[in-house]
Design an enzyme around this catalytic site. Structure first.
Site, PDB file in Angstrom:
ATOM      1  N   HIS A  15       0.795  -1.259  -0.179  1.00 21.34           N
ATOM      2  CA  HIS A  15      -0.114  -0.072   0.028  1.00 21.34           C
ATOM      3  C   HIS A  15       0.802   1.281  -0.088  1.00 21.34           C
ATOM      4  CE1 HIS A  15      -3.062  -2.999   1.074  1.00 21.34           C
ATOM      5  NE2 HIS A  15      -4.037  -2.088   0.949  1.00 21.34           N
ATOM      6  N   PRO A  17       2.745   3.878  -1.895  1.00 23.69           N
ATOM      7  CA  PRO A  17       2.567   4.195  -3.512  1.00 23.69           C
ATOM      8  C   PRO A  17       4.233   4.395  -3.797  1.00 23.69           C
ATOM      9  CG  PRO A  17       1.315   5.739  -2.055  1.00 23.69           C
ATOM     10  CD  PRO A  17       2.054   4.949  -1.173  1.00 23.69           C
ATOM     11  N   ASP A  75       9.482  -6.873   1.360  1.00 20.29           N
ATOM     12  CA  ASP A  75       9.548  -6.408   2.718  1.00 20.29           C
ATOM     13  C   ASP A  75      11.232  -5.760   2.718  1.00 20.29           C
ATOM     14  OD1 ASP A  75       8.569  -5.876   5.073  1.00 20.29           O
ATOM     15  OD2 ASP A  75      10.072  -7.006   5.900  1.00 20.29           O
ATOM     16  N   ASP A 162      15.494   7.209   2.153  1.00 16.72           N
ATOM     17  CA  ASP A 162      16.610   7.515   1.062  1.00 16.72           C
ATOM     18  C   ASP A 162      17.252   8.768   1.191  1.00 16.72           C
ATOM     19  OD1 ASP A 162      15.718   5.353  -0.137  1.00 16.72           O
ATOM     20  OD2 ASP A 162      14.572   6.278  -1.956  1.00 16.72           O
ATOM     21  N   LYS A 182      19.052   5.566  -9.224  1.00 12.39           N
ATOM     22  CA  LYS A 182      19.197   4.462  -8.060  1.00 12.39           C
ATOM     23  C   LYS A 182      18.457   3.216  -8.302  1.00 12.39           C
ATOM     24  CE  LYS A 182      15.771   4.001  -4.155  1.00 12.39           C
ATOM     25  NZ  LYS A 182      14.568   4.480  -3.591  1.00 12.39           N
ATOM     26  N   HIS A 187      19.081  -1.699  -3.283  1.00 12.89           N
ATOM     27  CA  HIS A 187      18.684  -3.161  -2.879  1.00 12.89           C
ATOM     28  C   HIS A 187      17.636  -3.860  -3.437  1.00 12.89           C
ATOM     29  CE1 HIS A 187      16.288   0.182  -1.049  1.00 12.89           C
ATOM     30  NE2 HIS A 187      15.775  -0.654  -0.328  1.00 12.89           N
TER      31      HIS A 187
END
Length: 201
Positions: A15, A17, A75, A162, A182, A187
């Site tokens: 959820h 965005p 996650d 970030d 980026k 990751h």
């Protein structure tokens, strides 16, 4: 046995965005149509796992089960060496109910200052990606990128932590980088390249 992820609809079990947008951009070239969990009105499960992969799998299973479509869950979080890996799987929770990551970044900085200058400012962003099919088959991949935690935060791009994360060997934080730059090294991109190699190519 590894399974191929075919072109077509894929639920992004998030959820957030910013996260949905980033994953959708990564999926774009592979003929996959991302649909967000929010668009399908799917609930957000409580993240009760003990690792990033545990939580990604939990979210992917629920979304695949409720939607009847393959689902991809992420996650991810910031692990700070001097804080014994915290906030780690609790990265989003440090931002509070209002998801205010300025609050979360301030907490990281305060805890680092309390440790003293000798503690160092090394950290990693870690991302686990899990794909689950409606029949329960699941596959997971993990990526990480190492960096230094800077203060004050720099840049308006990205999301989460970030603006305080400067990847090793770079002058800019993820918050200052063009999204394309980026995506090429994050990751999430590392985990995603493993997913593509395992499930798409």
């Amino acid at each position: 046995m590894s399974r191929r992820l075919e072109p077509g609809k894929l639920v992004i079990a998030s959820h957030n965005p910013g996260k949905v947008r980033e994953i959708a951009d990564l999926l774009g070239p592979h003929g996959i149509e991302p649909v967000s969990a929010a668009d399908l009105d799917l609930p957000e499960p409580e993240e009760t796992g003990n690792s990033f992969i545990d939580n990604a799998e939990l979210k992917a299973r629920l979304a695949a089960d409720l939607s009847g479509l393959p689902a991809l869950a992420d996650d991810s979080g910031l692990c700070v060496d001097a804080l014994d890996g915290r906030p780690g799987i609790y990265s989003a929770r440090w931002a509070g109910e209002g998801k205010d990551f300025m609050v979360a970044m301030e907490r990281v900085e305060e805890e680092l200052l309390a440790k003293g200058p000798e503690a160092g400012r090394n950290g990693q962003f870690v991302c686990a990606l899990s794909v689950c099919w409606p029949d329960g088959h699941i596959e997971s991949f993990e990526g990480r990128v190492d960096g230094l935690l800077v203060w004050p935060p720099r840049g308006e791009n990205g999301f989460g932590y970030d603006p305080m994360f400067q990847p090793i060997g770079r002058e800019m934080t993820f918050g200052q980088m063009d999204p394309v730059d980026k995506y090429a090294m994050s990751h999430r991109a590392v985990a995603f390249s493993k997913l593509v190699a395992g499930l798409i190519k």
